[in-house]
Design an enzyme around this catalytic site. Structure first.
Site, short mmCIF file in Angstrom:
data_model
loop_
_atom_site.label_atom_id
_atom_site.label_comp_id
_atom_site.label_asym_id
_atom_site.label_seq_id
_atom_site.Cartn_x
_atom_site.Cartn_y
_atom_site.Cartn_z
N GLU A 55 19.32 -40.21 19.13
CA GLU A 55 18.20 -39.28 19.31
C GLU A 55 16.99 -39.97 19.94
O GLU A 55 16.28 -39.36 20.73
CB GLU A 55 17.82 -38.60 17.99
CG GLU A 55 18.86 -37.61 17.50
CD GLU A 55 19.10 -36.45 18.45
OE1 GLU A 55 18.26 -36.17 19.30
OE2 GLU A 55 20.18 -35.84 18.34
N TYR A 138 11.07 -34.02 15.05
CA TYR A 138 12.40 -33.69 15.57
C TYR A 138 13.43 -34.75 15.18
O TYR A 138 14.50 -34.44 14.65
CB TYR A 138 12.36 -33.51 17.11
CG TYR A 138 13.76 -33.44 17.63
CD1 TYR A 138 14.50 -32.27 17.48
CD2 TYR A 138 14.38 -34.57 18.17
CE1 TYR A 138 15.82 -32.22 17.87
CE2 TYR A 138 15.70 -34.52 18.57
CZ TYR A 138 16.41 -33.35 18.42
OH TYR A 138 17.72 -33.31 18.80
N ASP A 156 15.29 -28.85 19.03
CA ASP A 156 15.01 -29.45 20.34
C ASP A 156 14.83 -28.32 21.36
O ASP A 156 14.91 -27.15 21.02
CB ASP A 156 16.11 -30.45 20.73
CG ASP A 156 17.39 -29.76 21.17
OD1 ASP A 156 17.52 -28.55 20.98
OD2 ASP A 156 18.26 -30.45 21.73
#
Ligand code: SF4
Length: 362
Positions: A55, A138, A156
Site C-alpha cells: 500500500e 487509508y 481508495d
C-alpha cells in the site's frame, strides 16, 4: 470502520435509493470477484507487513509499475525485522526508480518503531497505526481490513468511485456511512474480500472514464446509470431554439442589454433574438437606433451551442463594430475588462469568446 485515501471531505449523511439494494450489491460483488479477482503478488500470502509495503508503494504509483519493485523489495526485506535492521541506503537502493522517496524513509522508520515498540508486530489498532510515520487513514484501514481481515473498509479512489456511483454518494449521501453499512452487512470474516473486490471492480469495470456499464452486475440499481438515463431524457425533450446574438463593440466596450425573450428574461446579456430567416442587418439597424449605436461593420463569427432549462440553443454570433451615439438607460456599455462583474449566462460568454477572442478574457 472506513479510512480514506484522499483528504476530500464527504457531505452530510442522508439516504439513497441504491441503499435498498445493499445486500444484493454485496452478493453480486462477491460473485463477480470470485471470477475476476486480480492475481497480485501481495495477495499470494496475507500478512500485515506485505499489505503495508504494497500500500505504501501503491500510494502514488500504478499497479503494473509497483509489481516488480514489490517482489524485489520483499525478497530483500522479507519481514519487518529485515527491513528495520537494514541501512537506510539499502532501503533507498531497493526503492530506486519508484519515486517519492519520502515513502521509503517513512516505511523504514515505521519498521524500526514497530520492532522497537511492538516486538515486530504491526499494530492491529487504527490509532496506533496512525501514529507511525507515513501511515494515513487509508493505509491504516488497508492494513486492518486486508492484512488483519478486520471489519474495516479502505476507501481508495477506485472504491470511492464505485460507491459514489452505485449509491449516489456525494450530494447528500455520506461515503463513510455507506462504507460502514457495507461492512456491517457483509458476512463475517469477509472484510479482506470486500476491500479487494471493490478495489478490483473499480480498476476493471467501473473505470473513471467510460465505465463498462453494459455488463455490470449493478446496472439495474446503479444511481449513476439512473441519473444518466434521466439526463438523456431531459436532453431529448429539450426544445431547439435557433437564435442570433449580436456582439456590438465600440472601441474597448461592448453593449449589454436586459434580455426580453423567454430565455433569460430580465438578465443582463447581449442582444438576442430568434432567427426568422431574414437578413439580420435590419435587426442590427433597429438595435443601433434603440441603444444609441451606429453600426459600421458586421462580421459572421460562427455559432455557439448551449443547453438551458428545457431549451437547446444554437446561436449564430454576429460581431458588429461601430460607435456610440448616445446612451439609453435600458442598456450599458461595459469595458471588456469589467465584464466579469456581470453575471452573464454562459451562452453570452461563449458568444463573446467567439466574437471577440482578442478583447474578451474570461
Ligand atoms: S453500472 Fe456503470 S457506473 Fe454503475 S457501478 Fe456499474 S460500471 Fe459503475
Amino acid at each position: 470502520v472506513c479510512g480514506l485515501r484522499s483528504n476530500r471531505e464527504n457531505k452530510s449523511p442522508g439516504s439513497s435509493p441504491g441503499l435498498l439494494h445493499l445486500e444484493e450489491f454485496l452478493e453480486r460483488l462477491f460473485q463477480w470477484f470470485a471470477n475476476n479477482r486480480r492475481d497480485l503478488p501481495w495477495r499470494a500470502e496475507y500478512a500485515p507487513y506485505r499489505v503495508f509495503v504494497a500500500e505504501v508503494m501503491l500510494a502514488q504509483t500504478q499497479v503494473p509499475r509497483v509489481i516488480p519493485y514489490y517482489c524485489r523489495f520483499l525478497e530483500r526485506f522479507p519481514d519487518v525485522f529485515a527491513l528495520a535492521s537494514a541501512l537506510r541506503e539499502e532501503v533507498l537502493l531497493a526503492w530506486e526508480g519508484l519515486g517519492y522517496y519520502r515513502r521509503a524513509h517513512h516505511l523504514h522508520e515505521a519498521a524500526q518503531r514497530i520492532v522497537e515498540h511492538f516486538q515486530g508486530r504491526i499494530p492491529a489498532d487504527f490509532r496506533t497505526l496512525r501514529r507511525l510515520p507515513g501511515i494515513g487513514p487509508y493505509i491504516a484501514s488497508a492494513i486492518l481490513g486486508i492484512g488483519y481481515n478486520l471489519p474495516v473498509l479502505a476507501l481508495d479512489t477506485n472504491v470511492r468511485r464505485v460507491l459514489s456511483r452505485v449509491f449516489g454518494a456525494g450530494e447528500d449521501v455520506d461515503l463513510r456511512e455507506i462504507g460502514n453499512l457495507l461492512v456491517s452487512h457483509m458476512p463475517s470474516g469477509k472484510a479482506r474480500h470486500l476491500n479487494e473486490a471493490l478495489m478490483d471492480f473499480g480498476a476493471l469495470v467501473c473505470l473513471s472514464r467510460n465505465p463498462r456499464c453494459s455488463p455490470c452486475p449493478f446496472r439495474e440499481f446503479c444511481t449513476f446509470v439512473k441519473d444518466a438515463r434521466k439526463e438523456r431524457r431531459v436532453r431529448q425533450q429539450r426544445v431547439l431554439l435557433e437564435m442570433c446574438v449580436a456582439v456590438c463593440c465600440a472601441g474597448e466596450e461592448v453593449l449589454l442589454t436586459k434580455s426580453e425573450g423567454k430565455l433569460f428574461p430580465g438578465l443582463w446579456g447581449l442582444p438576442l433574438r430568434e432567427q426568422d430567416g431574414e437578413d439580420p442587418r435590419a435587426w442590427i439597424d433597429a438595435l443601433g437606433k434603440r441603444y444609441g449605436f451606429l453600426p459600421l461593420a458586421l462580421e459572421e463569427c460562427g455559432a455557439v451551442a448551449h443547453a438551458y432549462t428545457r431549451y437547446r440553443v444554437r446561436a449564430r454570433v454576429l460581431r458588429v463594430s461601430g460607435k456610440r451615439t448616445g446612451m439609453l438607460s435600458e442598456a450599458a456599455w461595459v469595458a471588456f475588462r469589467e465584464l466579469f462583474q456581470y453575471p452573464l449566462p454562459s451562452l453570452f460568454r461563449k458568444a463573446l469568446a467567439l466574437g471577440c477572442p482578442e478583447e474578451y478574457q474570461p
